[in-house]
Enzyme design. Structure first.
Site, mmCIF file in Angstrom:
data_model
loop_
_atom_site.group_PDB
_atom_site.id
_atom_site.type_symbol
_atom_site.label_atom_id
_atom_site.label_comp_id
_atom_site.label_asym_id
_atom_site.label_seq_id
_atom_site.Cartn_x
_atom_site.Cartn_y
_atom_site.Cartn_z
ATOM 1 N N ASP A 137 43.193 -12.193 44.857
ATOM 2 C CA ASP A 137 43.515 -12.572 43.482
ATOM 3 C C ASP A 137 44.363 -11.526 42.772
ATOM 4 O O ASP A 137 45.418 -11.833 42.206
ATOM 5 C CB ASP A 137 42.233 -12.818 42.682
ATOM 6 C CG ASP A 137 41.511 -14.080 43.121
ATOM 7 O OD1 ASP A 137 42.072 -14.828 43.931
ATOM 8 O OD2 ASP A 137 40.383 -14.307 42.653
ATOM 9 N N ARG B 176 31.328 -3.310 33.383
ATOM 10 C CA ARG B 176 32.579 -3.808 32.816
ATOM 11 C C ARG B 176 33.081 -2.967 31.629
ATOM 12 O O ARG B 176 34.274 -2.665 31.554
ATOM 13 C CB ARG B 176 32.446 -5.271 32.415
ATOM 14 C CG ARG B 176 32.215 -6.207 33.600
ATOM 15 C CD ARG B 176 33.312 -6.043 34.642
ATOM 16 N NE ARG B 176 33.145 -6.942 35.777
ATOM 17 C CZ ARG B 176 33.030 -6.565 37.028
ATOM 18 N NH1 ARG B 176 33.012 -5.268 37.327
ATOM 19 N NH2 ARG B 176 32.914 -7.443 38.001
ATOM 20 N N ASP C 231 32.557 -12.058 32.623
ATOM 21 C CA ASP C 231 33.326 -10.813 32.682
ATOM 22 C C ASP C 231 34.572 -10.832 31.815
ATOM 23 O O ASP C 231 34.989 -9.808 31.283
ATOM 24 C CB ASP C 231 33.708 -10.496 34.131
ATOM 25 C CG ASP C 231 32.538 -9.925 34.915
ATOM 26 O OD1 ASP C 231 31.543 -9.505 34.284
ATOM 27 O OD2 ASP C 231 32.608 -9.885 36.152
ATOM 28 N N SER D 249 30.339 -14.616 46.466
ATOM 29 C CA SER D 249 31.045 -13.809 45.478
ATOM 30 C C SER D 249 30.152 -12.623 45.152
ATOM 31 O O SER D 249 29.024 -12.802 44.694
ATOM 32 C CB SER D 249 31.321 -14.633 44.209
ATOM 33 O OG SER D 249 31.859 -13.815 43.195
#
Length: 530
Positions: free
Chosen positions: A144, A225, A254, A306
């Protein structure tokens, strides 16, 4: 054009002046397609478009399909009529602005010049120029983010600076990143070691607060994050970037965590979120785009799950886990052994704590990141810290995830157990109440929210006496407490003992019970007509 001019009401003919019109007096103009010409209507009050005005376009209009009109060219004044789909304001000094009363995100304004300037809608409601000079991208080296690099260059005409944060995800995920980034078209890669900052300034405050989301989740990704986003804002300033970008999907938490941090630390920053803009729908589309743009496709084996890993935890989502009825497969776990395969002998661990924060393992003082890493190894060996839960995402949907948090589970048990000695009842209940809100704020990406910072100040104050040590027994997936000590303990053996003592007179309990139970007694008397 002559016919159009004749339809113009004579009283609305504008006064020609070389002096720019102030913005507050500029008519608002909406645009639509009508025949072969642009038709505009101007109004000084946005909702009512009743007056006509003249707009001068000194050059040939190009790419007019961008504004949804048919191609035309003219070098003289034009009168235009109201459109129903989108709008823009046009000041008399030739500048174009978005009209807030009729804007939609896909609006494009073509200025009277040789170059076309596109307008995009910013996350904060502002209109942003479509082109940037330099963008800092949160970069992992996977498919990605590898594809995002050329996509940013192609769509925003910018240089791309890739940024990677080391928050303890493992050395294997950091190898060869610079080569990958530059092969994708990035001008440079910036890597920062944030492990110590992550544990010291983000993990430990949550630990001290007792923050757990929805009874189980120890907030591993939620805490990571903001530290990454904070570093991105710093890097953007260092390299002179005018925007930041991330590869988060539009369905997850996120994206919120990254962007709230961006805006909290730099309210003027521009954010590009490709997954909310591009036409790529999945892995196959991404591979096709990569091949088309000569981007080396990562050859690592694609996991069916994931995953997100840092020094605090490892999360697993997707594939068979999407059905809450399915039991996780044992080969999915990476940080913890199957409890059945754990050692047959228990291991005892003594955690030293000062003011609510851990400082040592078995009397050995360690820095925050080293201490957590050591406990991950110890806990993982005994199958500690596996959690399977269905949680409520911030964006509204439920999701199922499996988490491995071996060291974190040990530390949470130790700190909370020591509090049983050092906090009184009212303080503990208030702390537990605020811990729920604290966890919710962290989960929602509001790390830099004044409310979280205020609650954190409370947590820091009331845990000043939470110092001492806790001894834990680790055995086949379980953590049990075997001992706790504190110089600030509120536990007094001479008071708590069943033996008679001077401080506590058992006879005093009779009066206390009569007063404490008085409301219940009055209710009973009412029911019995006494």
């Amino acid at each position: 054009m002559q016919n159009l001019k004749k339809q113009r009401p004579p009283q609305t003919k504008p006064h020609r002046s070389s002096t720019p019109t102030p913005l507050h007096s500029t008519p608002l103009i909406s645009v639509s397609a009508s025949g072969s010409a642009l038709n505009l209507i101007a109004s000084e009050a946005a909702p009512s478009c009743s007056r006509y005005d003249i707009v001068h376009w000194p050059r040939k209009m190009t790419s007019v399909q961008e504004v949804g009109v048919k191609s035309t060219e003219y070098d003289e004044d034009a009168v235009v009529q109201a459109g129903s789909n989108f709008g823009l304001t046009c000041s008399k000094d030739g500048k174009s602005l978005i009209a807030p009363h009729c804007l939609i995100p896909s609006v494009r304004a073509v200025l009277a010049s040789d170059k076309e300037t596109e307008i995009a809608s910013g996350m904060d409601g502002k209109t942003l120029p479509k082109k940037f000079n330099k963008v800092v991208l949160a970069y992992s080296g996977g498919l990605d983010t590898s594809v995002i690099v050329p996509w940013l260059r192609e769509n925003y005409g910018c240089e791309v600076v890739c940024f990677t944060a080391d928050v303890g995800q493992g050395i294997q995920e950091l190898e060869g990143l610079e080569q990958k980034a530059k092969a994708s078209g990035a001008c440079q890669l910036v890597v920062k070691d944030l492990k110590e900052e992550f544990v010291r300034d983000f993990v430990f405050p949550c630990l001290r607060a007792g923050a757990i989301y929805e009874r189980k989740y120890l907030l591993g990704t939620s805490m990571a994050r903001p530290v990454i986003a904070k570093a991105m804002v710093d890097v953007a300033k260092e390299v002179g970037a005018d925007a930041v970008s991330h590869g988060c999907t539009g369905k997850g938490n996120d994206q919120v965590r990254f962007e709230l941090t961006f805006f909290a630390l730099n309210p003027e920053v521009s954010v590009v979120a490709p997954w909310r803009e591009w036409e790529i729908k999945g892995r196959e589309d991404a591979i096709e785009y990569a091949v088309k743009h000569n981007v080396p496709v990562p050859v690592t084996k694609k996991s069916i799950y994931s995953r997100d890993r840092n020094l605090w935890h490892l999360s697993h989502e997707g594939d068979i886990l999407e059905d809450p009825a399915n039991e996780p497969m044992e080969d999915m776990y990476m940080m913890t052994v199957d409890p059945k395969e754990a050692p047959d002998q228990p291991e005892y661990v003594k955690i030293g704590i000062v003011e609510g924060l851990p400082i040592s393992i078995n009397e050995q003082k360690l820095a925050p990141a080293s201490l957590l890493s050591e406990l991950n190894d110890i806990g993982g060996k005994h199958g500690i810290g596996r959690v399977d839960m269905v949680e409520n995402r911030l964006v509204g949907m439920k999701s199922r995830g499996v988490y491995e948090t071996p060291g974190g589970t040990i530390l949470f048990t130790a700190v909370r157990e020591l509090e049983s000695l050092t906090l009184d009842r009212e303080t503990m209940q208030t702390k537990d109440f605020l811990a729920l809100k604290y966890a919710e704020l962290v989960y929602a990406g509001r790390w830099f929210d004044p409310l979280r910072e205020s609650i954190d100040a409370f947590m820091k104050e009331i845990t000043k006496t939470t110092s001492g040590s806790v001894t834990l027994k680790l055995y086949k997936g379980s953590v049990s407490v075997t001992g706790r000590e504190s110089p600030n303990s509120l536990y007094r053996q001479d008071i708590s003992s069943f033996e008679s003592g001077e401080i506590y007179n058992q006879a005093d309990a009779a009066g206390f019970i009569r007063l404490y139970g008085l409301p219940m007694r009055v209710h009973a008397m009412l029911d019995k007509n006494l």
